[in-house]
Design an enzyme around this catalytic site. Sequence first.
Site: not given
Length: 312
Positions: A13, A94-95, A119, A203, A252
């Site tokens: 993102q 991340s993503l 998610r 996170h 994560q």
Amino acid sequence: MTNNAYATVFPGQGSQSIGMMNELAESYPQVKACCDEASSVLNYDLWDIVCNGPEEKLNSTEITQPALLVAGVATWNIWSEKALNKPALLAGHSLGEYTALVNAGVMTFSDAVALVAERGRCMQQAVKAGEGAMAAILGLDDEQIVSLCDDISGEQLVSAANYNSPGQVVIAGNREAIDKAIEAAKAAGAKRAILLPVSVPSHCMLMKPAAEKFAESLNQVSFNDAEIPIVQNVDAVARTSATEIKPYLLEQLYKPVLWVEVIRSIQNNAITTIVECGPGKVLTGLNKRIDRSLELHCIHDQASLTKALERD
């Protein structure tokens, strides 16, 4: 590329923008095909949002995540058809780790689309809008940022969320604690300490309830062993085992992204070339700050694709 062994990385993102896939879509039908498949899973027209916005809709977490997954997978598909050899390692920020999972054959694209949309929903529901925040701190050592976050955290939480490059750390937590951390960082000599335009404090421990809820969906998805090892965010370890990969996807959500260590792990495998597949060049910028000796390519339009292929 000068070195046949290379790694491919996928952004998360923050890399999204309206019209981000338009140019590649003009030449490569697999872009629209990817988006159409995702739209059928999501039951809304993702391509329309990616092309036309509005921006606040594209930036909504549950839409941003499938949009970036589509962009990364479509770009990878184009690159894979033209590149002479496959990467030795994959990683995603991340993503972007989910994009890596699809491209390594760990899960199907349609499963991943449904999963990242869920998610996003779990993350959005974990913290009410306006109660969480993230901020970028530039120009302080990691240890200084950890220390000032520890000093501020109490009932209100703030902690390091993304170790993006030396001197660039993103923090996440409750909005009140983030505001205090921004002021403390400036007082400590940070070059910049700025609030990021996100609605979810990713996170950090505020996402623990999201992880617990997301586990229900994650455990319903069939996982295969990875065809290409994936260096995971939580501990920068390369894995291929499906059973080993899965638990770290839950961690994560509430543990920091160790991007600097991910890149170091790639380098420890004698890899000096990294190709970023997806919109923009955020990771390429971070990777350059981590080590300027790396050979870096970012594929997001025809010109960048051509340039990367010339080095292949």
